[in-house]
Write an enzyme that holds these catalytic residues in place. Structure first.
Site, mmCIF file in Angstrom:
data_model
loop_
_atom_site.group_PDB
_atom_site.id
_atom_site.type_symbol
_atom_site.label_atom_id
_atom_site.label_comp_id
_atom_site.label_asym_id
_atom_site.label_seq_id
_atom_site.Cartn_x
_atom_site.Cartn_y
_atom_site.Cartn_z
ATOM 1 N N LYS A 189 -37.189 -13.991 -103.642
ATOM 2 C CA LYS A 189 -37.099 -12.755 -103.199
ATOM 3 C C LYS A 189 -37.431 -11.998 -104.278
ATOM 4 C CE LYS A 189 -35.181 -8.877 -103.640
ATOM 5 N NZ LYS A 189 -35.794 -7.356 -103.966
ATOM 6 N N PRO A 190 -38.912 -11.768 -104.590
ATOM 7 C CA PRO A 190 -39.607 -10.948 -105.828
ATOM 8 C C PRO A 190 -38.936 -9.892 -105.903
ATOM 9 C CG PRO A 190 -40.836 -10.675 -104.326
ATOM 10 C CD PRO A 190 -40.107 -11.284 -103.467
ATOM 11 N N GLU A 264 -29.287 -15.109 -115.373
ATOM 12 C CA GLU A 264 -30.037 -14.978 -116.380
ATOM 13 C C GLU A 264 -29.991 -13.544 -116.194
ATOM 14 O OE1 GLU A 264 -31.165 -17.081 -118.093
ATOM 15 O OE2 GLU A 264 -31.456 -18.732 -117.617
ATOM 16 N N CYS A 298 -36.750 -9.154 -121.921
ATOM 17 C CA CYS A 298 -35.478 -9.490 -121.945
ATOM 18 C C CYS A 298 -35.015 -10.006 -123.140
ATOM 19 C CB CYS A 298 -34.340 -10.507 -120.864
ATOM 20 S SG CYS A 298 -35.232 -11.811 -120.991
ATOM 21 N N GLU A 395 -28.907 -2.226 -123.608
ATOM 22 C CA GLU A 395 -30.093 -2.607 -123.424
ATOM 23 C C GLU A 395 -31.779 -1.546 -122.995
ATOM 24 O OE1 GLU A 395 -31.422 -4.828 -120.036
ATOM 25 O OE2 GLU A 395 -32.367 -6.084 -121.295
#
Ligand code: NAD
Length: 492
Positions: A189-190, A264, A298, A395
């Site tokens: 699933k992109p 991740e 990331c 972030e």
């Protein structure tokens, strides 16, 4: 075969190349409910195509197709799986122009980055796991009873691969290549922002000889297709890359179902410049660390920590150099900084820069949205923020660098380790003992010394703390797609 990086750069936008349908059981098809969603070119803000929007029934079908294909693929000899994966690498290189055309229009990725990094790394991953596909074997063990005892490494089953928007090709290959090498089947699933290259890869995998149902692609939304896939009882392992917030959710669902997961997640790396650094190299690496992939990385280095005696010099050098980093059309081969991948990403960055000013930060370079179509933001350097500012702690995921000073090695390490994240870290020093001493104390899955973003399929990466757990790349990733069975035969 010529390496992708050595060939001329594609200059043609190719949103029409990928089929725009779901790929399930080797067939291209529309979503059961007929829904589609738009794909936007971030460099213009214009809709360029649309793709099928998978619902629950489509995800059910994809998982079923992967289940049905599992037994056959798991039984395929490792050497044959290796041949097929190697062909994938060859086809990726042969079709590099098309792939760059698709990935750059979808993500806004500069073609000069996409070809040597995204496309070549994808080919290298398939090559690397092609080699390792022939090494999935067990060991014999000696025990004190008359017996023949050995271990087998078996594939886990159906893997749900859920991937983010920023490196669509690389981060799907980092799951699909080792999963296939070990004999698993996959439902991918992109990200909804960047679904195109997953479809192109489905074409390439098929062309290379990956049998029907071994890899299935469901384009769709996270809360819809993604969540259903995550919870699906027919999924045996979840390989997730994305934000820490969604990762927490994914890990808790997998935890309830006792499924193995790889997480991740987000990062907020510190990049330490010690007073004994090679200053030119350090400044080059600092700029690369925060503009690479337009800061949507990331493992970027958005927090620069500078030894006090160098603080003003480094800020001066950044103020001079950063405005000259080429920003513009990703299809111009000179472009280093393209657009952010979408309006929501750009607005988030704008919000953080406004917060920086409210927290007493000083803008040393950039600070503004660029006045043109698309989602462009100037590369931005901010000094003098307190460590407690959310701009330092959270972030940002854009081309923004904060710069802080430190007075001792201990203070640098405390600042570096002082956020909830722990994906990457880096340091600049010419002192060998200091380099290794500090690397050992940094809380991160990877530490770079005297450069940034040195990555290779052979080098494992992954996070600690809120950056997740598990490792991609290396033999470690292959191992995470297998489980060990022990067999003990009595010889009495
Ligand atoms: P995201 O968490 O918004 O989405 C990631 C994927 O999860 C997408 O495919 C999305 O559709 C899906 N998703 C969303 N909600 C879901 C749900 N409820 N159930 C199942 N799936 C769901 O992340 P993003 O904005 O696409 O990517 C940026 C983030 O990814 C950043 O935090 C970045 O640091 C992180 N990232 C980490 C790594 C790494 O290797 N650690 C690499 C790249 C990006």
């Amino acid at each position: 075969m010529t390496a992708v990086a050595d060939r001329p750069v594609a200059t043609v936008r190719r949103p029409d190349v990928a089929p725009g349908k779901l790929f399930i059981g080797g067939q291209w098809r529309e979503a059961a409910e007929g829904a589609r969603f738009d794909v936007v070119d971030p460099s213009t803000g214009a809709t360029v195509t649309s793709v099928a929007r998978a619902g629950k029934a489509d995800v059910d079908d994809a998982v079923m197709a992967a289940r049905n294909a599992f037994e056959g693929w798991a039984a395929t000899p490792g050497r044959e799986r290796a041949r097929i994966l190697h062909r994938v690498a060859d086809i990726v290189r042969a079709r590099a122009d098309e792939i760059v055309g698709v990935e750059s229009v979808d993500v806004g990725k500069p073609v000069a980055l996409c070809r040597p990094v995204d496309v070549e790394t994808t080919a290298e991953q398939y090559e690397y796991y092609s080699a390792l596909a022939q090494t999935v074997d067990g060991a014999t063990r000696q025990i004190p009873i008359p017996s023949h005892a050995y271990t087998r490494r078996e594939p886990i089953g159906v893997v749900a691969a859920i991937t983010p928007f920023n490196f669509p090709l690389i981060l799907s290959s980092s799951k699909i290549a080792p999963a296939l090498a070990a004999g698993n089947t996959v439902v991918h699933k992109p990200a909804e922002d960047t679904p195109l290259s997953a479809l192109l890869m489905a074409e390439i995998l098929t062309e290379a000889g990956v049998p029907a149902g071994v890899v299935n692609v469901v384009t769709g939304f996270g809360a819809e297709a993604g969540d259903h896939l995550l919870r699906h009882p027919g999924v045996d392992k979840v390989a997730f890359t994305g934000s820490t917030a969604i990762g927490r959710h994914a890990a808790s669902v997998a935890g309830e179902q006792l499924k193995p997961v790889t997480m991740e997640l987000g990062g907020n790396a510190a990049h330490i410049v010690f007073e004994d650094a090679d200053l030119d190299k350090a400044i080059g690496a600092a700029i690369k660390g925060f503009v690479f992939n337009t800061g949507q990385f990331c493992m970027g280095g958005p927090r620069l920590l500078v030894a006090s005696p160098l603080y003003d010099t480094v800020l001066g050098a950044l103020a001079e150099a950063v405005p000259h980093v080429p920003l513009g059309d990703p299809f111009d081969p000179a472009t280093v900084i393209g657009p952010m991948a979408g309006e929501r990403h750009l607005s988030k960055v704008e919000g953080y820069v406004a917060q920086a000013l409210a927290d007493g930060g000083r803008i040393v370079a950039g600070g503004q949205r660029v006045d043109r179509d698309g989602f462009f933001f100037q590369p931005t350097v901010i000094a003098d923020l307190p460590d407690t500012s959310s701009v330092v702690q959270e972030e940002i995921f854009g081309p923004v660098l904060t710069v802080q000073r430190f007075d001792s090695e201990d203070e640098a390490i405390t600042l570096a380790n002082g956020t909830s994240y722990g994906l990457a870290a880096g340091l600049q020093t010419e002192n060998l003992a200091r380099a290794h001493r500090v690397a050992a104390r940094l809380q991160a899955g990877i530490v770079w010394i005297n450069d940034w973003a040195m990555l290779d399929p052979a080098i494992p990466f992954g996070g600690v703390k809120d950056s997740g757990f598990g490792r991609e790349y290396g033999p470690e990733a292959l191992a995470s797609y297998t489980r060990t069975k022990s067999v003990v035969v009595s010889l009495a």
